[in-house]
Enzyme design. Structure first.
Site, PDB file in Angstrom:
ATOM      1  N   LYS A 138       0.833  -1.208   0.000  1.00  0.00           N
ATOM      2  CA  LYS A 138       0.000   0.000   0.000  1.00  0.00           C
ATOM      3  C   LYS A 138       0.863   1.253   0.000  1.00  0.00           C
ATOM      4  O   LYS A 138       0.481   2.267  -0.577  1.00  0.00           O
ATOM      5  CB  LYS A 138      -0.970  -0.008   1.186  1.00  0.00           C
ATOM      6  CG  LYS A 138      -2.039  -1.077   1.018  1.00  0.00           C
ATOM      7  CD  LYS A 138      -3.326  -0.785   1.738  1.00  0.00           C
ATOM      8  CE  LYS A 138      -4.363  -1.789   1.271  1.00  0.00           C
ATOM      9  NZ  LYS A 138      -5.658  -1.659   1.871  1.00  0.00           N
ATOM     10  N   LYS A 165      -4.266  -8.739  -7.292  1.00  0.00           N
ATOM     11  CA  LYS A 165      -5.595  -9.132  -6.795  1.00  0.00           C
ATOM     12  C   LYS A 165      -6.637  -8.064  -7.147  1.00  0.00           C
ATOM     13  O   LYS A 165      -6.303  -6.882  -7.296  1.00  0.00           O
ATOM     14  CB  LYS A 165      -5.557  -9.408  -5.291  1.00  0.00           C
ATOM     15  CG  LYS A 165      -5.509  -8.206  -4.402  1.00  0.00           C
ATOM     16  CD  LYS A 165      -5.878  -8.554  -2.957  1.00  0.00           C
ATOM     17  CE  LYS A 165      -6.056  -7.242  -2.196  1.00  0.00           C
ATOM     18  NZ  LYS A 165      -6.877  -7.292  -1.054  1.00  0.00           N
ATOM     19  N   LYS A 169     -10.393  -2.906  -4.218  1.00  0.00           N
ATOM     20  CA  LYS A 169     -11.224  -1.690  -4.279  1.00  0.00           C
ATOM     21  C   LYS A 169     -10.412  -0.495  -4.748  1.00  0.00           C
ATOM     22  O   LYS A 169     -10.914   0.402  -5.385  1.00  0.00           O
ATOM     23  CB  LYS A 169     -11.788  -1.358  -2.896  1.00  0.00           C
ATOM     24  CG  LYS A 169     -12.765  -2.364  -2.362  1.00  0.00           C
ATOM     25  CD  LYS A 169     -13.435  -1.796  -1.110  1.00  0.00           C
ATOM     26  CE  LYS A 169     -13.576  -2.840  -0.032  1.00  0.00           C
ATOM     27  NZ  LYS A 169     -12.394  -2.962   0.833  1.00  0.00           N
TER      28      LYS A 169
HETATM   29  N1  AQP Z   1      -9.282 -10.129  -4.478  1.00  0.00           N
HETATM   30  C1  AQP Z   1      -9.702 -10.727  -3.378  1.00  0.00           C
HETATM   31  N2  AQP Z   1      -9.922 -12.069  -3.377  1.00  0.00           N
HETATM   32  C2  AQP Z   1     -10.363 -12.703  -2.252  1.00  0.00           C
HETATM   33  N3  AQP Z   1     -10.612 -12.059  -1.084  1.00  0.00           N
HETATM   34  C3  AQP Z   1     -10.410 -10.725  -1.034  1.00  0.00           C
HETATM   35  N4  AQP Z   1     -10.557  -9.810  -0.070  1.00  0.00           N
HETATM   36  C4  AQP Z   1     -10.213  -8.595  -0.535  1.00  0.00           C
HETATM   37  N5  AQP Z   1      -9.836  -8.680  -1.818  1.00  0.00           N
HETATM   38  C5  AQP Z   1      -9.941  -9.994  -2.170  1.00  0.00           C
HETATM   39  C6  AQP Z   1     -11.046 -10.110   1.275  1.00  0.00           C
HETATM   40  O1  AQP Z   1     -12.119  -9.234   1.548  1.00  0.00           O
HETATM   41  C7  AQP Z   1     -12.152  -8.965   2.949  1.00  0.00           C
HETATM   42  C8  AQP Z   1     -12.313  -7.503   3.190  1.00  0.00           C
HETATM   43  O2  AQP Z   1     -11.226  -6.796   2.670  1.00  0.00           O
HETATM   44  P1  AQP Z   1     -10.945  -5.305   3.148  1.00  0.00           P
HETATM   45  O3  AQP Z   1     -11.940  -4.398   2.607  1.00  0.00           O
HETATM   46  O4  AQP Z   1     -10.811  -5.226   4.598  1.00  0.00           O
HETATM   47  O5  AQP Z   1      -9.524  -4.946   2.620  1.00  0.00           O
HETATM   48  P2  AQP Z   1      -8.634  -5.477   1.517  1.00  0.00           P
HETATM   49  O6  AQP Z   1      -8.266  -6.883   1.732  1.00  0.00           O
HETATM   50  O7  AQP Z   1      -7.500  -4.541   1.479  1.00  0.00           O
HETATM   51  O8  AQP Z   1      -9.598  -5.358   0.246  1.00  0.00           O
HETATM   52  P3  AQP Z   1      -9.421  -4.511  -1.025  1.00  0.00           P
HETATM   53  O9  AQP Z   1     -10.603  -4.691  -1.883  1.00  0.00           O
HETATM   54  O10 AQP Z   1      -8.107  -4.794  -1.657  1.00  0.00           O
HETATM   55  O11 AQP Z   1      -9.488  -3.030  -0.476  1.00  0.00           O
HETATM   56  P4  AQP Z   1      -8.433  -1.870  -0.521  1.00  0.00           P
HETATM   57  O12 AQP Z   1      -8.170  -1.637  -1.968  1.00  0.00           O
HETATM   58  O13 AQP Z   1      -9.088  -0.727   0.149  1.00  0.00           O
HETATM   59  O14 AQP Z   1      -7.230  -2.360   0.214  1.00  0.00           O
HETATM   60  C9  AQP Z   1     -10.861  -9.523   3.546  1.00  0.00           C
HETATM   61  O15 AQP Z   1     -11.134 -10.732   4.228  1.00  0.00           O
HETATM   62  C10 AQP Z   1     -10.009  -9.793   2.347  1.00  0.00           C
HETATM   63  O16 AQP Z   1      -9.140 -10.875   2.560  1.00  0.00           O
END
Ligand code: AQP
Length: 325
Positions: A112, A194, A197
């Site tokens: 990040k 991956k 968001k």
């Molecule tokens: N691509 C993914 N495949 C499987 N699981 C995923 N998770 C996130 N992306 C994937 C799972 O979703 C849950 C919530 O995630 P989060 O919002 O707390 O943060 P994150 O993992 O950082 O998700 P993002 O979408 O990538 O958000 P940003 O971009 O804001 O960092 C978690 O259980 C995660 O494992």
């Protein structure tokens, strides 16, 4: 007695298929098996700058989306992290029991901060301590998460064990639950990263509220390769990702899936159909729910007293064990 499950999700952007298949779907599918506590982790979200009004709005929308995805208040408690003050307070106590070297190893911080070099703040570095506090406050037995959160869960377990040894029994040491399929859904246009968001392009992300047209377009354009046979080969990242999504959505065997399609075009058409058929009922429920913002607010505060009691008991125990008066 049922084991307690806890997990959270950030209101950092629009919810996508990766969040759903990697985490939320498993929360929903397992909710009768566990005593569940789920949380919109908005305090985590501000580790990256969020426009304040948008953050408020997205917090409420995400809360509604989780209900639309199937979280049922009969089995699951759902709340918003910032409304319970004990998370930040316990994170501080845990901070004082986490070695800087352990924190330095966290790959999410590295990813990040590379993505956003102008916004490397202490909160982003400290994210895993707040996540550990979220989990440990509720004496959680299991934590359903996607693969990307595995390292944070290991740190949570380590700090819980260290604390218990140093000060006396305080926290349950939680186990991760990581799905066998869907734990890491990749971007459709860049299958080496991956689905996230905060990705810079929308083309690789299927959002929960995407229209059928948009889903079809994104899946059709998904990166594959110049070969044509259909097989689960993790070296062919684009195709492998599409097949894994299909597998997750249909629960069919790999063998059966490989035999079902003659070429990529057929697979992509069937996959887009399958995605929309799963998302459509969720979308209906979401739009129905969000027609009445007052009702969402009533739901949002509904479990707070219950949650606060558990959090308060754990926090005060930890506080007293370390000698804070
Ligand atoms: N691509 C993914 N495949 C499987 N699981 C995923 N998770 C996130 N992306 C994937 C799972 O979703 C849950 C919530 O995630 P989060 O919002 O707390 O943060 P994150 O993992 O950082 O998700 P993002 O979408 O990538 O958000 P940003 O971009 O804001 O960092 C978690 O259980 C995660 O494992």
């Amino acid at each position: 007695m049922k084991k307690r499950a806890f997990s959270g999700i950030q209101p950092t952007g629009k919810l996508h298929l990766g969040n759903y298949l990697g985490a939320i779907r498993n929360w929903v599918n397992n909710q009768e098996q566990y005593e569940n506590i789920y949380c919109v982790v908005n305090s985590h979200a501000i580790t990256v700058y969020q426009e304040p009004k948008e953050l408020q709005q997205r917090t409420i929308e995400l809360f509604a989306m989780l209900i639309a995805c199937g979280l049922d208040f009969k089995y699951s408690k759902l709340f918003v992290q910032s409304r319970i003050d004990y998370h930040g307070a316990l994170a501080w106590i845990l901070d004082c029991n986490i070695a800087i070297g352990d924190m330095n190893r966290m790959t999410q911080f590295k990813d990040k901060s590379q993505k956003n070099p102008k916004n490397i703040n202490v909160g982003l570095f400290n994210y895993p301590a707040l996540m550990a506090a979220d989990i440990l406050l509720y004496q959680s037995d299991v934590v359903p998460i996607g693969d990307d959160q595995k390292q944070h869960l290991e740190l949570t377990r380590d700090v819980a064990m260290r604390f218990n040894e140093r000060y006396g029994e305080c926290f349950i040491v939680p186990e991760p639950i990581i799905p066998q399929v869907g734990a890491r859904i990749m971007s459709l246009d860049n299958p080496e990263s991956k689905m996230s968001k905060s990705s810079s392009s929308d083309n690789g992300i299927i959002y929960m509220l995407d229209s059928k047209d948009s889903i079809v377009k994104k899946v059709k354009r998904a990166t594959t390769d110049s070969l044509s046979d259909i097989c689960f080969d993790s070296n062919r990242a684009g195709l492998y990702n599409l097949l894994c999504i299909y597998e997750c959505l249909t629960d069919k065997s790999r063998n059966e899936i490989e035999k079902s399609f003659k070429n990529y075009a057929e697979l992509k058409i069937a996959l887009a159909e399958e995605i929309f058929s799963k998302l459509e009922p969720i979308q209906h429920k979401y739009y129905e729910l969000t027609k009445d913002p007052n009702h969402i607010w009533q739901l949002l505060v509904q479990h707070e007293e219950y949650i606060k009691d558990i959090a308060s008991a754990t926090y005060h125990k930890a506080k007293s064990l370390v000698g804070l008066i």
